[in-house]
Design a protein around this motif. Structure first.
Motif, mmCIF file in Angstrom:
data_model
loop_
_atom_site.group_PDB
_atom_site.id
_atom_site.type_symbol
_atom_site.label_atom_id
_atom_site.label_comp_id
_atom_site.label_asym_id
_atom_site.label_seq_id
_atom_site.Cartn_x
_atom_site.Cartn_y
_atom_site.Cartn_z
ATOM 1 N N ARG A 144 78.526 19.572 -49.690
ATOM 2 C CA ARG A 144 79.035 20.356 -48.569
ATOM 3 C C ARG A 144 79.015 19.552 -47.270
ATOM 4 O O ARG A 144 79.811 19.795 -46.360
ATOM 5 N N GLN A 145 78.090 18.603 -47.169
ATOM 6 C CA GLN A 145 78.012 17.736 -45.990
ATOM 7 C C GLN A 145 78.918 16.508 -46.102
ATOM 8 O O GLN A 145 78.953 15.681 -45.199
ATOM 9 N N GLU A 146 79.613 16.389 -47.229
ATOM 10 C CA GLU A 146 80.482 15.235 -47.513
ATOM 11 C C GLU A 146 79.681 13.948 -47.685
ATOM 12 O O GLU A 146 80.211 12.852 -47.514
ATOM 13 N N PHE A 148 78.833 12.233 -50.321
ATOM 14 C CA PHE A 148 79.143 12.225 -51.742
ATOM 15 C C PHE A 148 78.285 11.239 -52.535
ATOM 16 O O PHE A 148 77.974 11.475 -53.694
ATOM 17 N N GLY A 149 77.888 10.145 -51.904
ATOM 18 C CA GLY A 149 77.019 9.190 -52.591
ATOM 19 C C GLY A 149 75.652 9.780 -52.884
ATOM 20 O O GLY A 149 75.122 9.643 -53.991
ATOM 21 N N TYR A 150 75.058 10.433 -51.880
ATOM 22 C CA TYR A 150 73.773 11.090 -52.089
ATOM 23 C C TYR A 150 73.898 12.204 -53.132
ATOM 24 O O TYR A 150 73.005 12.414 -53.960
ATOM 25 N N ALA A 151 75.015 12.926 -53.075
ATOM 26 C CA ALA A 151 75.234 14.012 -54.041
ATOM 27 C C ALA A 151 75.291 13.469 -55.458
ATOM 28 O O ALA A 151 74.734 14.066 -56.389
ATOM 29 N N LEU A 152 75.950 12.339 -55.626
ATOM 30 C CA LEU A 152 76.049 11.722 -56.948
ATOM 31 C C LEU A 152 74.677 11.299 -57.449
ATOM 32 O O LEU A 152 74.309 11.551 -58.610
ATOM 33 N N ASN A 153 73.892 10.680 -56.577
ATOM 34 C CA ASN A 153 72.548 10.237 -56.975
ATOM 35 C C ASN A 153 71.683 11.416 -57.423
ATOM 36 O O ASN A 153 70.962 11.333 -58.429
ATOM 37 N N ASP A 154 71.759 12.520 -56.692
ATOM 38 C CA ASP A 154 70.947 13.685 -57.054
ATOM 39 C C ASP A 154 71.422 14.320 -58.351
ATOM 40 O O ASP A 154 70.607 14.796 -59.156
ATOM 41 N N ALA A 155 72.730 14.343 -58.564
ATOM 42 C CA ALA A 155 73.250 14.907 -59.813
ATOM 43 C C ALA A 155 72.784 14.076 -61.003
ATOM 44 O O ALA A 155 72.397 14.616 -62.047
ATOM 45 N N VAL A 156 72.815 12.761 -60.855
ATOM 46 C CA VAL A 156 72.332 11.869 -61.918
ATOM 47 C C VAL A 156 70.856 12.139 -62.194
ATOM 48 O O VAL A 156 70.420 12.199 -63.356
ATOM 49 N N GLN A 157 70.078 12.323 -61.125
ATOM 50 C CA GLN A 157 68.648 12.575 -61.289
ATOM 51 C C GLN A 157 68.402 13.922 -61.976
ATOM 52 O O GLN A 157 67.498 14.061 -62.804
ATOM 53 N N ALA A 158 69.223 14.922 -61.641
ATOM 54 C CA ALA A 158 69.094 16.232 -62.295
ATOM 55 C C ALA A 158 69.311 16.111 -63.797
ATOM 56 O O ALA A 158 68.581 16.712 -64.596
ATOM 57 N N ILE A 159 70.300 15.319 -64.175
ATOM 58 C CA ILE A 159 70.588 15.130 -65.603
ATOM 59 C C ILE A 159 69.451 14.379 -66.277
ATOM 60 O O ILE A 159 69.074 14.680 -67.424
ATOM 61 N N LYS A 208 75.860 7.016 -47.676
ATOM 62 C CA LYS A 208 75.593 8.368 -48.172
ATOM 63 C C LYS A 208 76.844 8.968 -48.805
ATOM 64 O O LYS A 208 76.764 9.907 -49.594
ATOM 65 N N ARG A 209 78.018 8.407 -48.465
ATOM 66 C CA ARG A 209 79.278 8.923 -48.984
ATOM 67 C C ARG A 209 79.653 8.329 -50.341
ATOM 68 O O ARG A 209 80.594 8.794 -50.977
ATOM 69 N N GLY A 210 78.974 7.251 -50.724
ATOM 70 C CA GLY A 210 79.312 6.594 -51.975
ATOM 71 C C GLY A 210 80.392 5.552 -51.833
ATOM 72 O O GLY A 210 80.814 4.942 -52.820
ATOM 73 N N ILE A 211 80.869 5.323 -50.618
ATOM 74 C CA ILE A 211 81.887 4.309 -50.348
ATOM 75 C C ILE A 211 81.712 3.850 -48.909
ATOM 76 O O ILE A 211 81.310 4.627 -48.042
ATOM 77 N N GLY A 212 81.985 2.573 -48.622
ATOM 78 C CA GLY A 212 81.645 2.009 -47.326
ATOM 79 C C GLY A 212 80.150 1.703 -47.270
ATOM 80 O O GLY A 212 79.466 1.652 -48.292
ATOM 81 N N ILE A 213 79.629 1.514 -46.048
ATOM 82 C CA ILE A 213 78.208 1.222 -45.870
ATOM 83 C C ILE A 213 77.655 2.058 -44.727
ATOM 84 O O ILE A 213 78.393 2.729 -44.010
ATOM 85 N N GLN A 214 76.332 2.008 -44.561
ATOM 86 C CA GLN A 214 75.679 2.482 -43.352
ATOM 87 C C GLN A 214 75.141 1.272 -42.605
ATOM 88 O O GLN A 214 74.593 0.352 -43.225
ATOM 89 N N TYR A 218 81.250 -1.820 -26.515
ATOM 90 C CA TYR A 218 80.781 -0.789 -27.445
ATOM 91 C C TYR A 218 81.901 -0.426 -28.400
ATOM 92 O O TYR A 218 83.046 -0.876 -28.241
ATOM 93 N N ILE A 219 81.557 0.373 -29.418
ATOM 94 C CA ILE A 219 82.567 0.874 -30.349
ATOM 95 C C ILE A 219 82.625 2.400 -30.259
ATOM 96 O O ILE A 219 81.641 3.054 -29.927
ATOM 97 N N ILE A 220 83.813 2.937 -30.542
ATOM 98 C CA ILE A 220 84.013 4.380 -30.704
ATOM 99 C C ILE A 220 84.487 4.617 -32.125
ATOM 100 O O ILE A 220 85.379 3.908 -32.606
ATOM 101 N N ARG A 221 83.882 5.585 -32.789
ATOM 102 C CA ARG A 221 84.314 5.931 -34.137
ATOM 103 C C ARG A 221 84.254 7.451 -34.287
ATOM 104 O O ARG A 221 83.843 8.162 -33.359
ATOM 105 N N SER A 222 84.697 7.957 -35.413
ATOM 106 C CA SER A 222 84.788 9.408 -35.619
ATOM 107 C C SER A 222 84.126 9.750 -36.952
ATOM 108 O O SER A 222 82.969 9.439 -37.150
ATOM 109 N N HIS A 223 84.828 10.452 -37.860
ATOM 110 C CA HIS A 223 84.431 10.509 -39.266
ATOM 111 C C HIS A 223 83.274 11.441 -39.597
ATOM 112 O O HIS A 223 83.071 11.787 -40.754
ATOM 113 N N GLU A 224 82.478 11.879 -38.610
ATOM 114 C CA GLU A 224 81.320 12.726 -38.883
ATOM 115 C C GLU A 224 81.285 13.919 -37.934
ATOM 116 O O GLU A 224 81.456 13.769 -36.729
ATOM 117 N N VAL A 225 81.019 15.103 -38.510
ATOM 118 C CA VAL A 225 80.821 16.299 -37.687
ATOM 119 C C VAL A 225 79.557 16.126 -36.848
ATOM 120 O O VAL A 225 78.521 15.698 -37.354
#
Length: 497
Positions: free
Chosen positions: A73-75, A77-88, A399-405, A422-429
């Motif tokens: 729900r937070q988008e 997706f990488g963290y979500a995938l890791n947790d789903a794998v752990q659940a299995i 955390k998204r499963g693509i790109g980096i932090q 400086y840089i300006i970026r978007s992409h996150e609520v």
């Protein structure tokens, strides 16, 4: 199997409550509190509580699957995938773990991997209509993609100009009272008429829509992947973040800050479409202003200006519903030519996502990116569209499963290497519509208030002047819109994510 659209309650039914143990009992309490947070759409709080439950009982598959759903729900997706794998891993027979993994794979455009998990669930739940439907829909997507790859070898690709010539000869009905291009050109009068027409939920005639797509593609083709912008000392310049199909909030930006013009230039920093159900209206409004003021209105590509995102999160469905499948293909061709980033007065770099997995990336490296394609899963183009900042130094998997932090040290090094401020970026609520991080050197701006009619966040835009480039932030709340829900045109598979 219980519904895939809710966190698992996982009620403990041990006949010997004394043997459950204090930790497991407390973990259950935390999980129940987290489930309530999830229902109230306070996903950050839910994640914290699920995490506390996991710390007390790390063998419970339900906690990982529920946290996976909150991450989806937070988008993240990488963290979500890791947790789903752990659940299995915790419980290979727990079907919701496979559901959550399918959702994460789906969100990342990995449809074949999602299909494998959905097939696993469907075979074990032959009477679950939801499971059967999700499997059937995903199977259709995978087969369609395979068919398209098979015919691509023999298909003679038409240019967008050729497609427009084939389509724009259609007769304009005598009863059409909407906006019309003047001698095939966008004018101020056309743009005012277009926005008024869209306000009352009317549709631009397809002939004019085709012409706008054709002309804006030709314009974007002439631009490099990194566009340099000059803002005079005494002039204001406005940077907006994600719009995500929230047309009435886009109009509110113009109401607050003034319409685009040669003396009121704008940069919209990606994710113009998807999720919000007025994406067609948003994109034609933005493309119209780009054609009207080509040197004073700018647009960067976001991660949602891509085929897989559009198929999942609503834009493709909306275009097909309002126009045609052919037009959705035309949008894909146009998006491939959107610039990837902009540099203001040689001092401020603006991109949708963020920075890079390697050091000493130069602005010239960005200028020479071959962008006429679907976003790759790694490299500079991918990271410009997908990366996010993190508070700690260094780099980490996304955390998204693509790109980096990337951390403050990465930002500092990149700015020094390229002599930027400086840089300006978007992409996150962001709750306030913006966030200043990395010692003021990394600014996030998000311009879709109450994102998806659910998050309650403010929207924001940034204004700056050429003489000092000091960012000023303007925030605003969401405005009412017609009763069309977000994601109204999205794939049924998006419900997994």
């Amino acid at each position: 199997m219980s519904s895939s659209a809710t966190p698992d309650s996982g009620v403990v039914t041990s006949t010997d409550g004394e043997n459950v143990g204090a930790n497991k009992a407390r973990a259950e309490e935390l999980k129940n509190q987290a489930n309530e947070c999830f229902k109230n759409k306070t996903y950050e709080d839910a994640i914290k509580l699920y995490t506390e439950a996991i710390e007390l009982d790390s063998e419970n598959a339900i906690y990982f699957a529920n946290r996976s759903f909150a991450y989806l729900r937070q988008e993240s997706f990488g963290y979500a995938l890791n947790d789903a794998v752990q659940a299995i891993k915790c419980n290979p027979a727990y079907l919701k773990g496979y559901y959550r993994r399918a959702g994460a794979h789906m969100a990342l455009g990995k449809f074949k991997l999602a299909l494998s998990d959905l097939e696993f669930v469907a075979k074990r739940c032959p009477n679950d209509k939801d499971a059967q439907m999700k499997y059937t829909e995903c199977n259709k997507v995978v087969k369609k993609m395979a068919f398209e790859r098979a015919i691509a070898v023999d298909k003679v690709e038409k240019s967008l100009l050729e497609m427009c010539r084939d389509l724009e000869s259609a007769t304009i009905e005598v009863d059409y009272e909407g906006p019309k291009l003047e001698d095939g050109k966008v004018t101020v009068e056309f743009m005012n008429s277009l926005m008024d027409w869209y306000k009352i939920e009317k549709k631009l005639h397809k002939n004019f829509a085709y012409r706008i797509l054709c002309d804006v593609e030709a314009l974007f083709k002439k631009q490099p992947s990194l566009v340099d912008i000059t803002v005079p000392d005494d002039r204001k310049f406005t940077v907006c973040g994600d719009i995500h199909g929230q047309f009435y909030d886009l109009l509110n930006i113009f109401n607050i800050n003034g319409l685009p013009s040669e003396t009121n230039p704008y940069l919209f920093n990606g994710d113009f479409v998807d999720r919000g159900s007025f994406s067609v209206e948003c994109i034609f409004t933005l493309f119209g202003f780009k054609l009207l003021y080509p040197d004073h209105f700018f647009m960067s590509r976001g991660n949602h200006e891509s085929m897989s995102m559009n198929q999942m999160y609503g834009f493709t469905g909306e275009v097909v519903a309002k126009y045609s499948q052919t037009m959705s293909e035309m949008f894909t061709m146009v998006y491939n030519w959107l610039p990837l980033c902009h540099c203001i007065n040689d001092k401020v770099l603006v991109m949708h996502g963020g920075l890079f997995s390697k050091d000493e990336v130069s602005l010239d490296d960005l200028r020479t990116i071959e962008r006429n394609r679907q976003p790759p899963e790694e490299g500079l183009m991918c990271e410009l569209l997908w990366s996010d900042p993190q508070p700690q130094n260094g780099r980490a998997p996304s955390k998204r499963g693509i790109g980096i932090q990337f951390g403050p040290d990465v930002t500092k090094s990149f700015l020094a290497h390229n002599k930027l401020d400086y840089i300006i970026r978007s992409h996150e609520v962001k709750n306030d519509g913006y966030e200043v991080a990395h010692d003021g050197k990394c600014i996030t701006v998000f311009s879709a208030p109450n994102y998806c009619d659910a998050t309650g966040n403010l929207g924001a835009f940034i204004t700056l002047k050429g003489n000092d480039l000091k960012p000023q932030f303007k925030t605003y709340a969401a405005v009412p819109h017609p009763k069309v829900k977000p994601m109204a045109y999205a794939s049924t598979l998006s419900l997994l994510a």
